[in-house]
Structure formats: structure tokens, C-alpha cells
Design a protein around this motif. Structure first.
Motif, short mmCIF file in Angstrom:
data_model
loop_
_atom_site.label_atom_id
_atom_site.label_comp_id
_atom_site.label_asym_id
_atom_site.label_seq_id
_atom_site.Cartn_x
_atom_site.Cartn_y
_atom_site.Cartn_z
N THR A 1 0.85 -1.19 0.00
CA THR A 1 0.00 0.00 0.00
C THR A 1 0.88 1.24 0.00
O THR A 1 2.09 1.16 -0.19
N GLY A 2 0.27 2.41 0.21
CA GLY A 2 1.04 3.66 0.29
C GLY A 2 1.13 4.42 -1.00
O GLY A 2 1.89 5.38 -1.11
N ASP A 3 0.34 4.01 -2.01
CA ASP A 3 0.35 4.67 -3.31
C ASP A 3 -0.91 5.52 -3.47
O ASP A 3 -2.02 4.98 -3.51
N PRO A 4 -0.79 6.86 -3.57
CA PRO A 4 -1.98 7.70 -3.72
C PRO A 4 -2.74 7.46 -5.02
O PRO A 4 -3.93 7.78 -5.10
N LEU A 5 -2.08 6.86 -6.01
CA LEU A 5 -2.75 6.56 -7.27
C LEU A 5 -3.46 5.21 -7.22
O LEU A 5 -4.36 4.95 -8.02
N GLY A 6 -3.03 4.35 -6.32
CA GLY A 6 -3.63 3.03 -6.20
C GLY A 6 -3.26 2.08 -7.33
O GLY A 6 -3.92 1.05 -7.53
N THR A 7 -2.21 2.38 -8.06
CA THR A 7 -1.82 1.58 -9.22
C THR A 7 -0.44 0.94 -9.07
O THR A 7 -0.05 0.11 -9.89
N GLY A 8 0.30 1.37 -8.06
CA GLY A 8 1.70 0.96 -7.94
C GLY A 8 2.65 1.93 -8.59
O GLY A 8 3.87 1.75 -8.54
N GLU A 9 2.13 2.99 -9.18
CA GLU A 9 2.95 3.97 -9.90
C GLU A 9 3.18 5.26 -9.11
O GLU A 9 3.98 6.10 -9.53
N GLY A 10 2.46 5.45 -8.00
CA GLY A 10 2.48 6.74 -7.31
C GLY A 10 3.40 6.81 -6.11
O GLY A 10 3.94 5.81 -5.64
N SER A 11 3.57 8.03 -5.61
CA SER A 11 4.40 8.26 -4.44
C SER A 11 4.03 9.61 -3.84
O SER A 11 3.18 10.32 -4.37
N SER A 12 4.69 9.98 -2.77
CA SER A 12 4.48 11.30 -2.17
C SER A 12 5.29 12.34 -2.94
O SER A 12 6.05 12.02 -3.87
N ASP A 13 5.15 13.60 -2.54
CA ASP A 13 5.92 14.68 -3.17
C ASP A 13 7.32 14.82 -2.56
O ASP A 13 8.11 15.63 -3.03
N LEU A 14 7.61 14.03 -1.55
CA LEU A 14 8.92 14.10 -0.90
C LEU A 14 9.97 13.38 -1.75
O LEU A 14 9.64 12.52 -2.57
N PRO A 15 11.24 13.72 -1.56
CA PRO A 15 12.29 13.07 -2.36
C PRO A 15 12.36 11.57 -2.08
O PRO A 15 12.00 11.10 -0.99
N ASP A 16 12.82 10.81 -3.05
CA ASP A 16 13.04 9.38 -2.84
C ASP A 16 14.15 9.19 -1.80
O ASP A 16 14.97 10.08 -1.57
N LEU A 17 14.16 8.01 -1.23
CA LEU A 17 15.07 7.72 -0.13
C LEU A 17 16.25 6.85 -0.56
O LEU A 17 16.08 5.93 -1.38
N PRO A 18 17.43 7.08 -0.02
CA PRO A 18 18.53 6.16 -0.25
C PRO A 18 18.27 4.86 0.51
O PRO A 18 17.55 4.86 1.52
N PRO A 19 18.81 3.75 0.05
CA PRO A 19 18.53 2.47 0.71
C PRO A 19 19.15 2.38 2.10
O PRO A 19 20.18 3.00 2.37
N GLU A 20 18.49 1.61 2.96
CA GLU A 20 19.03 1.25 4.27
C GLU A 20 18.86 -0.26 4.43
O GLU A 20 18.16 -0.74 5.30
N PHE A 21 19.53 -0.98 3.54
CA PHE A 21 19.39 -2.42 3.50
C PHE A 21 20.07 -3.09 4.69
O PHE A 21 19.73 -4.22 5.05
N SER A 22 21.05 -2.42 5.27
CA SER A 22 21.74 -2.94 6.44
C SER A 22 22.06 -1.78 7.36
O SER A 22 21.88 -0.61 7.00
#
Length: 287
Positions: free
Chosen positions: A93-114
Motif C-alpha cells: 500500500t502507500g500509493d496515492p494513485l492506487g496503481t503501484g505507480e504513485g508516491s508522495s511529493d517528498l524526495p526518494d530515499l537512499p537504501p538502508e538495506f543494512s
């Protein structure tokens, strides 16, 4: 750009039923065996199927936890749908479009895989047949290096990676490792293929049964749900009036009572015992 969780070589080991999923406290547990989740780390997700409570852990993924706090308290997630749900795997979940294509207006995040784990992280080792040192940091299942390795590192810490076990909350992303933004998923099964490739930032401590009740998507359409359930309200507990917020205490993974539960599950599972078979034990009051 579609935010999807990889299904390559997908295998699931369910960890529900019997001792594994029990949420009632052990009869021998004392007050010292419990810890109360701080309100700023308790994520309250109200859905059309019921309430889900997630413990966020900023030690594991500080940037992602900060993003979840920000969007939740802005009301960004209110009304958004679980647009992709795959039985025995995860609910996204978390997509405002409900399609898997959307996001917030905030910048994308760098990974924190570890993350770097020090002694104060309170690591609770759990003996398994898997490679590496496995255990829990708070509620988060991790694989890490031995504590002894800390003595030869400059920061006196070692690497640790969150594992995608049932109940784990992870951040969705597209093909780019730095493309996570607002979409997230809640695990319903174990998927080792995600380990080290997606960011773990929390774990469900109550309401995993609610996640399992969410409407399932079409396998032929990569789990897309035709008539999806939704989140009605999502807030961090600290933003909810004290008289209305839930209070959650979790059995400390370092306690003797929790160790006894782990031993019981290990006996039940035998040689097939995995860290993912161990679920948090929580009590919820208020709210």
C-alpha cells in the motif's frame, strides 16, 4: 515506474499457528520481562479489516522511519488502498494513485538495506542452522556478525541486515535501489530473496491476523486487487491524544521468558526451525 516486490524464486515459510503465533504472555513472565514501545515508535494503522500495530525501529532504518512518521502524521496514508496483496507473501500500500505507480511529493530515499549494530542495540541471539549469527534487535529479525568482531572495527560496531519474516514492514521500491518513497508492504510469509535488497523498518506486533484478512489480488495480475481494502487512518501513537492511543508492551527478546518461548518453538519445529518461526509477544491496552 511501478513499485513492486520481487517474486523471483519465491518461497514462503508460514509462521502461524500453535506456539509460533501465540500473543498471550507466558505464565512465568514477570514485569521485568516486558518493555513498553515508545509512542513515537508505535505505528497505528486502522484498516477496513481492523487495526494493525507496528513497532518502528529507527536503529535499523532511521531515514525510512522518519519518512513513515512524517507521512503518517500528515494524514498522507489515510484512505489509501492495499492495491497489491499476494497470499502468503505480502500486502502492499502507500500509493496515492492506487496503481503501484504513485508516491508522495517528498524526495526518494537512499537504501538502508543494512545497519551498523553496536552493543547498546540489545541484540538477542537465536540459535538456528542458518549461516551467520541470527537473532532479534527489538522486534526485528536480523543476521549479523559476532559481537567479538566489534573489537576490530573502527566504530566498535558490526553489520546487521533485517530479514523478511512474517510481520516485517518493508519499503517498496522500483528497480532503482534509491527509489523508495511512500509505498510499503507488510509481510505475511518468509521471503529470503528480499533480504539485503529492500529496507526493513519495523514489524507488526499486533494485528497480523488483520493483514491476513485483507482482500487477495489476482495472481495472474501480479497480485493487483480489484476491490481493495484501505487504510482509514494512519498515525504515529505520539500524535494521537493520550486518552485515545493504544499502549503496547512487548516481551523483551533478551528475557528468560522469551528465551523459553524460543526453545518451545525450536522443539516444535525440530531441524526445520528458523528465526522467522519466532513471533513477537505483545499485550495491547487502551486505544
Amino acid at each position: 515506474m511501478t513499485f513492486r516486490i520481487g517474486l523471483a524464486a519465491f518461497s514462503v515459510a508460514l509462521a502461524f499457528g500453535g506456539t509460533v503465533a501465540a500473543q498471550t504472555p507466558a505464565a512465568t513472565a514477570t514485569a521485568a520481562d516486558w518493555r513498553v514501545i515508545a509512542p513515537e515508535n508505535l505505528w497505528v494503522i486502522d484498516t477496513t479489516q481492523g487495526r494493525v500495530l507496528v513497532e518502528l525501529d529507527p536503529r535499523v532504518a532511521p531515514g525510512h522511519v522518519d519518512r513513515i512518521r512524517t507521512l503518517s502524521n500528515q494524514g498522507f496514508y489515510d484512505g489509501l488502498k492495499f492495491h497489491r496483496v499476494i497470499r502468503g507473501f505480502m500486502a502492499q500500500t502507500g500509493d496515492p494513485l492506487g496503481t503501484g505507480e504513485g508516491s508522495s511529493d517528498l524526495p526518494d530515499l537512499p537504501p538502508e538495506f543494512s545497519f551498523r549494530r553496536g552493543t547498546p542495540a540489545g541484540f538477542a541471539p537465536v540459535r538456528t542452522n542458518a549461516p551467520g549469527v541470527q537473532g532479534l534487535v527489538g522486534s526485528i529479525p536480523v543476521v549479523t556478525q559476532p559481537d567479538a568482531q566489534m573489537f576490530v572495527t573502527a566504530d566498535f560496531k558490526v553489520d546487521a541486515t533485517g530479514l523478511f519474516c512474517p510481520g516485517v514492514a518493508g519499503m517498496a521500491r522500483s528497480a532503482g535501489v534509491d527509489s523508495a518513497n511512500s509505498q510499503f508492504f507488510l509481510m505475511m510469509g518468509q521471503n529470503d530473496n528480499l533480504n539485503g535488497a529492500y529496507t526493513v523498518f519495523g514489524r507488526v506486533v499486533a494485528g497480523l491476523d488483520v493483514v491476513e484478512k485483507l482482500k487477495i489480488g489476482d495472481d495472474a495480475n501480479n497480485g493487483a486487487v480489484a476491490d481493495p481494502d484501505a487504510m482509514s487512518r494512519v498515525r504515529i501513537a505520539s500524535a494521537i491524544p493520550e486518552s485515545e492511543r493504544p499502549v503496547v508492551r512487548v516481551m523483551d527478546a533478551r528475557s528468560a521468558a522469551f528465551a523459553a518461548r524460543v526453545d518451545a518453538v525450536r522443539t516444535e519445529k525440530g531441524n526445520g526451525f528458523k528465526l522467522c518461526d519466532v513471533q513477537p509477544v505483545a499485550e495491547v491496552t487502551g486505544g
